[in-house]
Design an enzyme around this catalytic site. Structure first.
Site, PDB file in Angstrom:
ATOM      1  N   THR A  54       0.830  -1.202   0.000  1.00  0.00           N
ATOM      2  CA  THR A  54       0.000   0.000   0.000  1.00  0.00           C
ATOM      3  C   THR A  54       0.867   1.256   0.000  1.00  0.00           C
ATOM      4  OG1 THR A  54      -1.671   1.226   1.219  1.00  0.00           O
ATOM      5  CG2 THR A  54      -0.228  -0.140   2.539  1.00  0.00           C
ATOM      6  N   SER A  57      -1.656   3.170  10.556  1.00  0.00           N
ATOM      7  CA  SER A  57      -2.602   2.307  11.290  1.00  0.00           C
ATOM      8  C   SER A  57      -1.921   0.948  11.475  1.00  0.00           C
ATOM      9  CB  SER A  57      -3.897   2.110  10.497  1.00  0.00           C
ATOM     10  OG  SER A  57      -3.673   1.240   9.389  1.00  0.00           O
ATOM     11  N   TYR A  81      -3.136  -1.760  10.469  1.00  0.00           N
ATOM     12  CA  TYR A  81      -3.243  -2.419   9.161  1.00  0.00           C
ATOM     13  C   TYR A  81      -2.071  -2.005   8.260  1.00  0.00           C
ATOM     14  CZ  TYR A  81      -3.996  -2.206   4.194  1.00  0.00           C
ATOM     15  OH  TYR A  81      -3.769  -2.243   2.838  1.00  0.00           O
ATOM     16  N   HIS A  82      -1.866  -0.682   8.119  1.00  0.00           N
ATOM     17  CA  HIS A  82      -0.790  -0.236   7.224  1.00  0.00           C
ATOM     18  C   HIS A  82       0.565  -0.766   7.715  1.00  0.00           C
ATOM     19  CE1 HIS A  82      -3.888   2.809   5.935  1.00  0.00           C
ATOM     20  NE2 HIS A  82      -3.302   2.643   4.775  1.00  0.00           N
ATOM     21  N   LYS A 131       1.444  -4.194   6.486  1.00  0.00           N
ATOM     22  CA  LYS A 131       1.978  -4.204   5.123  1.00  0.00           C
ATOM     23  C   LYS A 131       3.489  -3.932   5.125  1.00  0.00           C
ATOM     24  CE  LYS A 131      -1.734  -4.596   2.482  1.00  0.00           C
ATOM     25  NZ  LYS A 131      -1.989  -5.787   1.685  1.00  0.00           N
TER      26      LYS A 131
HETATM   27  P1  NAD Z   1     -11.176  -7.297   0.180  1.00  0.00           P
HETATM   28  O1  NAD Z   1     -11.418  -7.349   1.649  1.00  0.00           O
HETATM   29  O2  NAD Z   1     -12.314  -6.941  -0.707  1.00  0.00           O
HETATM   30  O3  NAD Z   1     -10.578  -8.696  -0.316  1.00  0.00           O
HETATM   31  C1  NAD Z   1      -9.612  -9.439   0.398  1.00  0.00           C
HETATM   32  C2  NAD Z   1      -9.940 -10.910   0.207  1.00  0.00           C
HETATM   33  O4  NAD Z   1      -8.927 -11.682   0.868  1.00  0.00           O
HETATM   34  C3  NAD Z   1     -11.277 -11.301   0.809  1.00  0.00           C
HETATM   35  O5  NAD Z   1     -12.058 -12.008  -0.125  1.00  0.00           O
HETATM   36  C4  NAD Z   1     -10.902 -12.190   2.002  1.00  0.00           C
HETATM   37  O6  NAD Z   1     -11.848 -13.205   2.277  1.00  0.00           O
HETATM   38  C5  NAD Z   1      -9.538 -12.743   1.583  1.00  0.00           C
HETATM   39  N1  NAD Z   1      -8.665 -13.091   2.722  1.00  0.00           N
HETATM   40  C6  NAD Z   1      -8.307 -12.308   3.769  1.00  0.00           C
HETATM   41  N2  NAD Z   1      -7.499 -12.973   4.612  1.00  0.00           N
HETATM   42  C7  NAD Z   1      -7.331 -14.217   4.083  1.00  0.00           C
HETATM   43  C8  NAD Z   1      -6.618 -15.377   4.497  1.00  0.00           C
HETATM   44  N3  NAD Z   1      -5.911 -15.385   5.643  1.00  0.00           N
HETATM   45  N4  NAD Z   1      -6.652 -16.481   3.722  1.00  0.00           N
HETATM   46  C9  NAD Z   1      -7.375 -16.488   2.558  1.00  0.00           C
HETATM   47  N5  NAD Z   1      -8.090 -15.413   2.120  1.00  0.00           N
HETATM   48  C10 NAD Z   1      -8.064 -14.293   2.878  1.00  0.00           C
HETATM   49  O7  NAD Z   1      -9.962  -6.289  -0.055  1.00  0.00           O
HETATM   50  P2  NAD Z   1      -9.515  -5.510  -1.402  1.00  0.00           P
HETATM   51  O8  NAD Z   1     -10.030  -4.137  -1.312  1.00  0.00           O
HETATM   52  O9  NAD Z   1      -9.799  -6.344  -2.574  1.00  0.00           O
HETATM   53  O10 NAD Z   1      -7.948  -5.459  -1.185  1.00  0.00           O
HETATM   54  C11 NAD Z   1      -7.123  -6.500  -1.684  1.00  0.00           C
HETATM   55  C12 NAD Z   1      -5.662  -6.214  -1.368  1.00  0.00           C
HETATM   56  O11 NAD Z   1      -5.288  -4.987  -1.968  1.00  0.00           O
HETATM   57  C13 NAD Z   1      -5.385  -6.075   0.123  1.00  0.00           C
HETATM   58  O12 NAD Z   1      -4.169  -6.706   0.425  1.00  0.00           O
HETATM   59  C14 NAD Z   1      -5.287  -4.593   0.329  1.00  0.00           C
HETATM   60  O13 NAD Z   1      -4.425  -4.301   1.393  1.00  0.00           O
HETATM   61  C15 NAD Z   1      -4.740  -4.109  -0.991  1.00  0.00           C
HETATM   62  N6  NAD Z   1      -5.152  -2.717  -1.303  1.00  0.00           N
HETATM   63  C16 NAD Z   1      -6.479  -2.396  -1.443  1.00  0.00           C
HETATM   64  C17 NAD Z   1      -6.840  -1.078  -1.726  1.00  0.00           C
HETATM   65  C18 NAD Z   1      -8.273  -0.631  -1.873  1.00  0.00           C
HETATM   66  O14 NAD Z   1      -8.510   0.594  -2.048  1.00  0.00           O
HETATM   67  N7  NAD Z   1      -9.253  -1.529  -1.838  1.00  0.00           N
HETATM   68  C19 NAD Z   1      -5.830  -0.117  -1.893  1.00  0.00           C
HETATM   69  C20 NAD Z   1      -4.488  -0.489  -1.738  1.00  0.00           C
HETATM   70  C21 NAD Z   1      -4.169  -1.797  -1.441  1.00  0.00           C
HETATM   71  N1  USQ Z   2     -11.366   9.803   4.674  1.00  0.00           N
HETATM   72  C1  USQ Z   2     -12.262  10.856   4.831  1.00  0.00           C
HETATM   73  N2  USQ Z   2     -13.586  10.541   4.816  1.00  0.00           N
HETATM   74  C2  USQ Z   2     -14.066   9.276   4.660  1.00  0.00           C
HETATM   75  C3  USQ Z   2     -13.143   8.221   4.481  1.00  0.00           C
HETATM   76  C4  USQ Z   2     -11.800   8.523   4.511  1.00  0.00           C
HETATM   77  O1  USQ Z   2     -11.874  12.010   4.974  1.00  0.00           O
HETATM   78  O2  USQ Z   2     -15.285   9.092   4.672  1.00  0.00           O
HETATM   79  C5  USQ Z   2      -9.899  10.103   4.659  1.00  0.00           C
HETATM   80  C6  USQ Z   2      -9.090   9.321   5.696  1.00  0.00           C
HETATM   81  O3  USQ Z   2      -9.041  10.009   6.913  1.00  0.00           O
HETATM   82  C7  USQ Z   2      -7.732   9.228   4.992  1.00  0.00           C
HETATM   83  C8  USQ Z   2      -8.093   9.165   3.516  1.00  0.00           C
HETATM   84  O4  USQ Z   2      -9.424   9.663   3.406  1.00  0.00           O
HETATM   85  O5  USQ Z   2      -7.002  10.396   5.192  1.00  0.00           O
HETATM   86  C9  USQ Z   2      -8.056   7.762   2.942  1.00  0.00           C
HETATM   87  O6  USQ Z   2      -8.887   6.918   3.712  1.00  0.00           O
HETATM   88  P1  USQ Z   2      -9.563   5.615   3.067  1.00  0.00           P
HETATM   89  O7  USQ Z   2     -10.467   5.023   4.095  1.00  0.00           O
HETATM   90  O8  USQ Z   2     -10.116   5.929   1.738  1.00  0.00           O
HETATM   91  O9  USQ Z   2      -8.289   4.720   2.786  1.00  0.00           O
HETATM   92  P2  USQ Z   2      -7.257   4.011   3.775  1.00  0.00           P
HETATM   93  O10 USQ Z   2      -7.755   3.890   5.155  1.00  0.00           O
HETATM   94  O11 USQ Z   2      -5.933   4.658   3.602  1.00  0.00           O
HETATM   95  O12 USQ Z   2      -7.220   2.541   3.186  1.00  0.00           O
HETATM   96  C10 USQ Z   2      -7.543   2.230   1.821  1.00  0.00           C
HETATM   97  C11 USQ Z   2      -7.730   0.728   1.738  1.00  0.00           C
HETATM   98  C12 USQ Z   2      -6.409   0.056   2.101  1.00  0.00           C
HETATM   99  C13 USQ Z   2      -5.294   0.597   1.214  1.00  0.00           C
HETATM  100  C14 USQ Z   2      -5.223   2.117   1.272  1.00  0.00           C
HETATM  101  C15 USQ Z   2      -4.280   2.712   0.237  1.00  0.00           C
HETATM  102  O13 USQ Z   2      -8.755   0.299   2.622  1.00  0.00           O
HETATM  103  O14 USQ Z   2      -6.530  -1.350   1.945  1.00  0.00           O
HETATM  104  O15 USQ Z   2      -4.072   0.062   1.632  1.00  0.00           O
HETATM  105  O16 USQ Z   2      -6.519   2.663   0.955  1.00  0.00           O
HETATM  106  S1  USQ Z   2      -3.413   4.120   0.843  1.00  0.00           S
HETATM  107  O17 USQ Z   2      -4.409   5.078   1.388  1.00  0.00           O
HETATM  108  O18 USQ Z   2      -2.696   4.698  -0.258  1.00  0.00           O
HETATM  109  O19 USQ Z   2      -2.564   3.632   1.904  1.00  0.00           O
END
Ligand code: NAD
Ligand code: USQ
Length: 383
Positions: free
Chosen positions: A144, A179, A181-182, A185
């Site tokens: 991320t 966070s 979560y982050h 990663k």
């Molecule tokens: P999502 O929650 O929609 O999908 C994740 C999938 O992984 C789910 O189907 C879940 O069941 C599966 N999963 C989780 N833990 C598992 C495990 N231990 N074993 C097997 N399956 C498992 O999430 P997404 O939005 O599709 O994100 C996918 C990836 O991309 C993540 O790693 C996330 O960090 C990364 N990412 C997402 C975004 C975003 O904006 N959605 C942005 C940047 C990075």
């Molecule tokens: N935010 C708002 N209002 C909202 C939702 C979010 O102001 O209703 C702000 C948050 O405070 C933050 C920014 O928008 O500053 C991004 O938040 P987000 O919830 O859109 O994204 P984030 O929590 O960073 O996580 C998402 C995905 C995660 C991925 C990440 C990419 O859930 O899996 O890793 O985006 S990045 O942001 O580049 O790290």
């Protein structure tokens, strides 16, 4: 080429699995379906009604005659993972399978621990399984942009060349995630880098920005192939949330001042970036990092863009600045490089009025499914 998509039932994974299958890759999906379970526990649902994975796959096969193998299980279970890999024999693994919500990881100790165990142990298991039985397999791992945080200097793609006391070295770019979560990663990135160094594995870390949009060429083929679209305060992400809020006449939820700036990309570019990474694999021993986003925006500017698009459709769109539930800089420098995927041939879909219109129209179609109680953020960073 055989590609296993871990997390292939999720938002990015489902779209990617279908895209790769469409492009002629032999695709397998591995997923624990944990995400559906977490939604149920939080009593939240995707805006779109997603079909069970088996029905999705059966419909895909009916429409295209391209079969996708399914492995249901958890990658933190090493025996299951090894068996699935031996059955499928992947040449590349795309790893999306993690708990990906920052707010979810900040609910309490239990959720922080769960997130880090699920993500870090899962990835470590994948690394060991590759090392033991498939050492030539290319790991494409979703990282991320948030690993970098918001430093007051330009963000490079993974590495930075530094001069210190008259000597120079190229080192991993400093990480300041926001966070638990982050942070998971960041731990993954370190573990993958180390595995490449000691065992000679090949890996690409895709430091993805915030993804928006819902339709891809393949998921738009049929309603049973529809992708998830999260809008709730835990799993919903900024731009997707704003579009759905506008469609139900809820004030847009900008946290704090709204100067938070992030990298963003259309889900149609997510699938293409992964395809490019697979088609141009890392070398043995190489730990490659690509910054996977196409444009950067501040949250406040995104809210203004959604408001403008909504007003043009005749809607009344209000913007609210809520007390920020997170601990983060609300005004800061942000300039990140993103040339490596472009150099490989990515032709970005830039955020346009037409995309916003189509997302707003899409949200309108399903707006009766919105649970208004799930919009406002409930998880606070510094409780
Ligand atoms: P999502 O929650 O929609 O999908 C994740 C999938 O992984 C789910 O189907 C879940 O069941 C599966 N999963 C989780 N833990 C598992 C495990 N231990 N074993 C097997 N399956 C498992 O999430 P997404 O939005 O599709 O994100 C996918 C990836 O991309 C993540 O790693 C996330 O960090 C990364 N990412 C997402 C975004 C975003 O904006 N959605 C942005 C940047 C990075
Ligand atoms: N935010 C708002 N209002 C909202 C939702 C979010 O102001 O209703 C702000 C948050 O405070 C933050 C920014 O928008 O500053 C991004 O938040 P987000 O919830 O859109 O994204 P984030 O929590 O960073 O996580 C998402 C995905 C995660 C991925 C990440 C990419 O859930 O899996 O890793 O985006 S990045 O942001 O580049 O790290």
């Amino acid at each position: 080429m055989k590609v296993l998509v871990i997390g292939g039932d999720g938002y990015c994974g489902w779209a990617t699995a279908l895209h790769l299958a469409n492009k002629g890759y032999q695709v397998g999906i591995l997923d624990s379906l944990a995400r559906r379970h977490w939604d149920a526990k939080l009593q939240v649902e995707t805006l779109t009604p997603i079909a069970p994975i088996q029905r999705r796959l059966a419909r895909w096969y009916q429409l295209t005659e391209k079969s996708i193998d399914l492995f249901l299980g958890d990658i933190t279970n090493y025996d299951f993972l090894k068996k699935a890999l031996h059955q499928f024999e992947p040449e590349a693994i795309v790893h999306f399978g993690e708990q990906r919500s920052a707010p979810y990881s900040m609910i309490d100790r239990e959720h922080a621990v769960f997130t880090q165990v699920n993500n870090v142990v899962g990835t470590l298991n994948v690394l060991y399984a590759i090392k033991e039985d498939f050492p030539d397999c290319h790991l494409v791992k979703l990282g991320t942009m948030g690993e970098y945080g918001t430093p007051n200097i330009d963000i490079e793609e993974g590495y930075i060349t530094i001069e210190h006391n008259g000597r120079q070295d190229t080192l991993p770019y400093p990480k300041q995630p926001g966070s638990y979560y982050h942070l998971s990663k960041v731990h993954d990135s370190h573990n993958i880098h180390f595995a490449c160094k000691i065992w000679g594995l090949r890996a690409t870390d895709l430091n993805q920005g915030v993804v928006y949009g819902v339709k891809t060429e393949e998921t738009a083929l049929d309603e049973l192939l529809i992708n998830r679209l999260d809008y709730d305060g835990v799993f919903g992400t900024a731009l997707n949330r704003f579009c759905i809020q506008a469609a139900i006449a809820h004030p847009l939820t900008v946290y704090g001042k709204g100067g938070q700036t992030r990298g963003f990309l259309d889900i149609r570019d997510t699938v293409r970036c992964v395809e490019l990474a697979i088609a141009n694999p890392a070398n043995p021993r190489e730990f490659r990092v690509f910054n996977q986003f196409t444009e950067q925006f501040s949250i406040g500017d995104l809210a203004l863009m959604v408001k403008k698009a909504g007003v043009a459709m005749g809607w009344d769109v209000e913007i609210n600045h809520l007390d920020n539930p997170r601990v983060e800089l609300e005004e800061h420098y942000f300039k990140a490089k993103n040339t490596k995927l472009i150099d490989l041939g990515l032709e970005p879909h830039y955020l346009s009025d037409s995309l916003l219109d189509s997302l707003l129209n899409f949200a309108t179609l399903y707006k009766d499914r919105v649970d208004h109680k799930q919009i406002l953020p409930k998880v606070k960073w510094n409780r």
